[in-house]
Design a protein around this motif. Structure first.
Motif, PDB file in Angstrom:
ATOM      1  N   LEU A   7       3.837   1.561  -7.058  1.00 14.48           N
ATOM      2  CA  LEU A   7       3.058   2.217  -5.969  1.00 14.48           C
ATOM      3  C   LEU A   7       2.157   0.963  -5.450  1.00 14.48           C
ATOM      4  N   ALA A   8       2.306   0.827  -3.944  1.00 16.73           N
ATOM      5  CA  ALA A   8       1.146  -0.117  -3.466  1.00 16.73           C
ATOM      6  C   ALA A   8       0.405   0.458  -2.222  1.00 16.73           C
ATOM      7  N   ALA A   9      -0.127  -0.176  -1.655  1.00 14.03           N
ATOM      8  CA  ALA A   9      -1.056   0.169  -0.581  1.00 14.03           C
ATOM      9  C   ALA A   9      -0.753   1.376   0.386  1.00 14.03           C
ATOM     10  N   ARG A  10       0.532   1.177   0.890  1.00 10.22           N
ATOM     11  CA  ARG A  10       0.777   2.358   1.621  1.00 10.22           C
ATOM     12  C   ARG A  10       0.962   3.657   1.154  1.00 10.22           C
ATOM     13  N   GLY A  11       1.405   3.685  -0.024  1.00 12.22           N
ATOM     14  CA  GLY A  11       1.470   4.873  -1.046  1.00 12.22           C
ATOM     15  C   GLY A  11       0.231   5.298  -1.260  1.00 12.22           C
ATOM     16  N   LEU A  12      -0.659   4.529  -1.630  1.00 14.35           N
ATOM     17  CA  LEU A  12      -2.029   4.762  -2.121  1.00 14.35           C
ATOM     18  C   LEU A  12      -2.958   5.410  -0.881  1.00 14.35           C
TER      19      LEU A  12
ATOM     20  N   ALA B  19       8.334   6.225   2.297  1.00 14.02           N
ATOM     21  CA  ALA B  19       8.621   7.510   2.530  1.00 14.02           C
ATOM     22  C   ALA B  19       7.194   8.271   2.520  1.00 14.02           C
ATOM     23  N   PHE B  20       6.278   8.009   1.670  1.00 11.80           N
ATOM     24  CA  PHE B  20       4.741   8.493   1.654  1.00 11.80           C
ATOM     25  C   PHE B  20       4.167   7.933   3.129  1.00 11.80           C
ATOM     26  N   GLU B  21       4.771   7.010   3.530  1.00 13.26           N
ATOM     27  CA  GLU B  21       3.986   6.389   5.063  1.00 13.26           C
ATOM     28  C   GLU B  21       4.629   7.220   6.017  1.00 13.26           C
ATOM     29  N   ASP B  22       5.788   7.578   5.918  1.00 11.29           N
ATOM     30  CA  ASP B  22       6.591   8.597   6.776  1.00 11.29           C
ATOM     31  C   ASP B  22       5.454   9.845   7.048  1.00 11.29           C
ATOM     32  N   CYS B  23       5.243  10.381   5.883  1.00 10.38           N
ATOM     33  CA  CYS B  23       4.328  11.553   5.651  1.00 10.38           C
ATOM     34  C   CYS B  23       3.202  11.516   6.413  1.00 10.38           C
ATOM     35  N   VAL B  24       2.638  10.238   6.296  1.00 11.69           N
ATOM     36  CA  VAL B  24       1.147  10.151   7.042  1.00 11.69           C
ATOM     37  C   VAL B  24       1.646  10.041   8.435  1.00 11.69           C
ATOM     38  N   VAL B  25       2.535   9.534   9.064  1.00 12.65           N
ATOM     39  CA  VAL B  25       2.781   8.926  10.297  1.00 12.65           C
ATOM     40  C   VAL B  25       3.058  10.666  10.890  1.00 12.65           C
ATOM     41  N   LEU B  26       3.808  11.467  10.235  1.00  6.39           N
ATOM     42  CA  LEU B  26       4.273  12.732  10.941  1.00  6.39           C
ATOM     43  C   LEU B  26       2.949  13.434  11.041  1.00  6.39           C
ATOM     44  N   ASP B  27       1.995  13.366   9.895  1.00  5.03           N
ATOM     45  CA  ASP B  27       0.543  14.117   9.981  1.00  5.03           C
ATOM     46  C   ASP B  27       0.071  13.607  10.914  1.00  5.03           C
ATOM     47  N   GLU B  28      -0.111  12.431  11.424  1.00  3.79           N
ATOM     48  CA  GLU B  28      -1.113  11.702  12.323  1.00  3.79           C
ATOM     49  C   GLU B  28      -0.285  12.475  13.751  1.00  3.79           C
TER      50      GLU B  28
ATOM     51  N   VAL C  25       3.509  -6.639   3.251  1.00  4.07           N
ATOM     52  CA  VAL C  25       4.348  -5.418   2.968  1.00  4.07           C
ATOM     53  C   VAL C  25       3.454  -4.621   1.806  1.00  4.07           C
ATOM     54  N   MET C  26       2.899  -5.168   0.860  1.00  2.00           N
ATOM     55  CA  MET C  26       2.395  -4.472  -0.140  1.00  2.00           C
ATOM     56  C   MET C  26       0.944  -4.155  -0.085  1.00  2.00           C
ATOM     57  N   PHE C  27       0.093  -4.930   0.494  1.00  2.00           N
ATOM     58  CA  PHE C  27      -1.552  -4.865   0.425  1.00  2.00           C
ATOM     59  C   PHE C  27      -1.860  -4.322   2.003  1.00  2.00           C
ATOM     60  N   HIS C  28      -1.308  -4.482   3.146  1.00  2.00           N
ATOM     61  CA  HIS C  28      -1.696  -4.389   4.579  1.00  2.00           C
ATOM     62  C   HIS C  28      -1.047  -3.316   5.160  1.00  2.00           C
ATOM     63  N   PRO C  29      -1.348  -1.758   4.866  1.00  2.00           N
ATOM     64  CA  PRO C  29      -0.643  -0.731   5.601  1.00  2.00           C
ATOM     65  C   PRO C  29      -1.142  -0.755   7.021  1.00  2.00           C
ATOM     66  N   GLU C  30      -2.211  -1.576   7.318  1.00  2.00           N
ATOM     67  CA  GLU C  30      -2.439  -1.619   8.870  1.00  2.00           C
ATOM     68  C   GLU C  30      -1.317  -2.536   9.547  1.00  2.00           C
ATOM     69  N   ILE C  31      -0.712  -3.133   8.678  1.00  2.00           N
ATOM     70  CA  ILE C  31       0.497  -4.196   9.194  1.00  2.00           C
ATOM     71  C   ILE C  31       1.854  -3.353   9.159  1.00  2.00           C
ATOM     72  N   SER C  32       2.542  -3.114  10.303  1.00  2.00           N
ATOM     73  CA  SER C  32       3.771  -2.213  10.033  1.00  2.00           C
ATOM     74  C   SER C  32       4.759  -3.093   9.484  1.00  2.00           C
ATOM     75  N   TYR C  33       5.861  -2.449   8.869  1.00  2.00           N
ATOM     76  CA  TYR C  33       6.845  -3.286   8.314  1.00  2.00           C
ATOM     77  C   TYR C  33       7.504  -4.239   9.293  1.00  2.00           C
ATOM     78  N   ALA C  34       7.893  -3.556  10.475  1.00  2.00           N
ATOM     79  CA  ALA C  34       8.423  -4.414  11.463  1.00  2.00           C
ATOM     80  C   ALA C  34       7.563  -5.675  11.985  1.00  2.00           C
ATOM     81  N   GLU C  35       6.421  -5.500  11.955  1.00  2.00           N
ATOM     82  CA  GLU C  35       5.419  -6.818  12.162  1.00  2.00           C
ATOM     83  C   GLU C  35       5.510  -7.667  11.143  1.00  2.00           C
ATOM     84  N   ALA C  36       5.493  -7.096   9.899  1.00  2.00           N
ATOM     85  CA  ALA C  36       5.540  -8.065   8.722  1.00  2.00           C
ATOM     86  C   ALA C  36       6.809  -8.884   8.739  1.00  2.00           C
TER      87      ALA C  36
END
Ligand SMILES: Cc1cc2nc3c(=O)[nH]c(=O)nc-3n(C[C@H](O)[C@H](O)[C@H](O)COP(=O)(O)OP(=O)(O)OC[C@H]3O[C@@H](n4cnc5c(N)ncnc54)[C@H](O)[C@@H]3O)c2cc1C
Length: 450
Positions: free
Chosen positions: A56-61, A320-329, A400-411
Motif C-alpha cells: 500500500l502506498a501514498a495514493r491508497g493511503l 483502484a483506490f485512486e479511482d474511487c477518490v477521483v469519482l468521489d471528487e 508513483v509511490m509517494f506523490h499522489p499529487e503527481i498523476s501517473y501520466a505526469e510521472a
C-alpha cells in the motif's frame, strides 16, 4: 438522463475498490446496494489463490484517509523501508525506497483490509451489502442487472442504472458488455505466472521485517512481504514454459533443486517447500484494456474491472483506490451519471495507461536491474538530484509511490525526461557529474512541480 440520488447505486463486487467506493458514495448521501459473490468475510475464512498481502502506498493511503477508515487500517500495516536484495551468494543489501522518513511503503493483508472496508461500508445506514450474489452480467437493452444467489442458483434481476462494476480483473459485467458489442475488452497475458508460498512465523524472524525482500535472478524473481503475525508471503514470478519455467518444476525434486540453486538462503525458511509448491495454485498475470469504460449513465467499470495491471509496481489496488477518490471528487461538479462517468473516464484513462506501462517496465527493473551497477549509479544520482532540486527532480519510483499529487501520466512523462538526463550525467563511475551541467539540464528540461 438519470440524476444523482434519484435511484440507489448498484456496486458489483465488494473487493477492495467496491467496498471503499460504497462507503464514499454513502458518505455523499447516496443509497448503495453492494453485491458480492463471496460469502460474508466476517463469518468465513478468506478464499486462497489471490495475493495474500499487498504493498500500500501514498495514493491508497490518501483514499483510506478520505473514507475515514485509517484508524482501523493502521494496526494492519507494516512499514517496508526498502528492497532487501538477496544475491545468489546469500549476501543481502537494503536499497531504501526513498530518502525521507515517511517515504516507505506498507505491507497489508488483503483479507484483513477487505474485511475492515466491508465492515465500515456495512455499518453505514445507506449501504446494504448482499453476499453470495454472483452478478451474471448487465443487460443494457432491457435495463437489468442479472444476479444469481450462491450456492443454490436462484436468479434475480434489479434495475441496472446506475451500476458501478468493481468485480475485478475477470469482471462479469465487462464480459457481458463486450458480448453485447458495447465495449471492446482485451486481456494481454504475460508469459510469466506466479505462485505464493508462506514462510511461517516461526522461521520469519530470520528476515528483516521492515523490508520487501527480493531475490532477482535475471529472467525471474522471488519476493517476500511481511505479515503482522511474523510470517512472510513469498511470491515466485517465473516463465510458464521452458527449462527455466513452471512447466519444468514438475516434481518435488525439481522444485527443491531449483530453489537450492537459485534461492538457497530460503530453503531453511521453507521446510515444507515441495508440499506448498504442489498445493498452491499457479496464478496468471496480465493487463486488461477496455474501451470505453462506461455505457451512458447506466454502467461504469472501475478498478481492475476497467484496467487490471501486472503487480510489479505494487499499484493495482492503489490505482483502484485512486479511482474511487477521483469519482468521489467529481461528485462535487456533476449532477447526472452520464456526464460523471464520461468525465471520470476522461480523467483516469491516461493515468491507467501510464501505470499499466510503468508496471510492466518495473518487472524488468525488479528481476534484472536492481543488481546492475548502472542501475545503482543512476539511483544514487537521482537521489542526489532530488536533494538538490526537490521542486524539479523526483525519481520516478518516488513520484508513483509517494506523490499522489503527481498523476501517473505526469510521472511517466517526467520519468522519461529524467531517464535521459541521468544517462547524460552518468560519469560511468562513482564520480559526481558536473554540478553546473546538472543544474543547467534540469532547469532547461524539468519545469518546477506545481
Ligand atoms: C499477485 C498479485 C500481487 C499484487 N500486489 C499488489 C500490491 O502489492 N499493491 C497493489 O496496489 N496492488 C497489487 N495487486 C493488484 C490488486 O490485487 C488489484 O489491483 C486490486 O485487488 C483491485 O481491486 P478491485 O476491487 O478492482 O478488484 P478485486 O480486489 O479483485 O475485487 C473484486 C471483487 O468482486 C467480486 N466479484 C468478482 N466477480 C463477481 C461477480 N460476478 N459477482 C459479484 N462479485 C464478484 C470478488 O469476489 C471481489 O470481492 C496484486 C495483484 C496480484 C495478482
Amino acid at each position: 438522463m438519470s440524476t444523482l440520488g434519484e435511484r440507489a447505486v448498484n456496486v458489483v463486487g465488494a473487493g477492495l475498490a467496491g467496498a471503499l467506493l460504497a462507503l464514499l458514495l454513502a458518505r455523499r448521501g447516496l443509497e448503495v446496494r453492494l453485491y458480492e459473490r463471496r460469502a460474508d468475510p466476517r463469518q468465513s475464512t478468506p478464499e486462497r489463490g489471490r495475493s495474500i498481502n499487498l504493498a500500500l502506498a501514498a495514493r491508497g493511503l490518501r483514499a483510506l484517509e478520505r473514507a475515514g477508515v485509517m484508524e482501523r487500517v493502521r494496526p494492519l500495516l507494516i512499514a517496508m523501508r526498502g528492497r532487501m536484495v538477496h544475491s545468489l551468494t546469500g549476501a543481502t543489501a537494503l536499497q531504501p525506497y526513498g530518502q525521507r522518513e515517511h517515504e516507505v511503503i506498507w505491507s497489508v493483508g488483503r483479507a484483513d483490509l477487505n474485511r475492515v472496508l466491508i465492515e465500515a461500508a456495512a455499518a453505514h445506514a445507506r449501504v446494504s451489502v448482499r453476499f453470495n450474489q454472483q452478478c451474471l452480467g448487465a443487460d443494457v437493452r432491457c435495463g437489468r442487472l442479472r444476479l444469481r444467489t450462491l450456492p443454490d442458483g436462484d436468479s434475480s434481476e434489479v434495475a441496472l442504472a446506475p451500476t458501478i462494476a468493481t468485480d475485478g480483473a475477470g469482471s462479469a459485467v465487462r464480459a457481458s458488455l463486450a458480448a453485447a458489442g458495447l465495449l471492446a475488452a482485451r486481456e494481454e497475458w504475460l508469459d510469466h505466472d506466479y505462485k505464493e508460498l508462506t514462510i511461517a512465523a516461526a522461521r520469519g524472524g530470520a528476515l528483516e521485517r521492515h523490508a520487501l525482500h527480493i531475490w532477482p535472478r535475471g529472467g525471474f524473481m522471488l519476493i517476500a512481504l511481511p505479515n503482522t503475525d511474523g510470517s512472510f508471503t513469498a511470491t515466485l514470478f517465473l516463465a510458464r514454459h521452458g527449462p527455466q519455467g513452471f512447466a519444468a518444476l514438475d516434481s518435488p525434486t525439481a522444485v527443491t533443486k531449483f530453489f537450492a540453486r537459485e534461492f538457497a538462503d530460503t530453503l531453511p525458511l521453507l521446510p515444507d517447500l515441495a508440499a506448498q509448491f504442489a498445493a498452491h495454485p499457479q496464478g496468471q498475470l496480465g493487463t486488461v484494456h477496455t474501451d470505453p469504460w462506461h455505457v451512458g449513465g447506466e454502467v461504469l467499470l472501475l478498478g481492475d474491472a476497467a484496467h487490471a495491471i501486472v503487480p510489479f509496481h505494487g499499484q493495482g489496488m492503489n490505482a483502484a483506490f485512486e479511482d474511487c477518490v477521483v469519482l468521489d471528487e467529481l461528485l462535487d461538479s456533476y449532477r447526472d451519471w452520464q456526464s460523471l462517468f464520461a468525465q471520470f473516464e476522461r480523467v483516469r484513462r491516461p493515468n491507467a495507461a501510464a501505470i499499466a506501462r510503468m508496471a510492466l517496465e518495473n518487472y524488468t527493473e525488479m528481476r534484472d536491474a536492481v543488481l546492475d551497477a548502472r542501475f545503482l549509479r543512476h539511483k544514487a544520482l537521482a537521489m542526489g538530484l532530488e536533494r538538490r532540486f526537490p521542486q524539479r527532480f523526483i525519481p520516478r519510483y518516488s513520484m508513483v509511490m509517494f506523490h499522489p499529487e503527481i498523476s501517473y501520466a505526469e510521472a511517466l512523462r517526467r520519468g522519461a525526461v529524467q531517464a535521459q538526463l541521468l544517462a547524460e550525467l552518468d560519469t560511468g563511475s562513482e564520480a559526481e557529474p558536473d554540478p553546473a551541467l546538472a543544474a543547467k539540464l534540469i532547469e532547461e528540461r524539468l519545469p518546477p512541480l506545481g
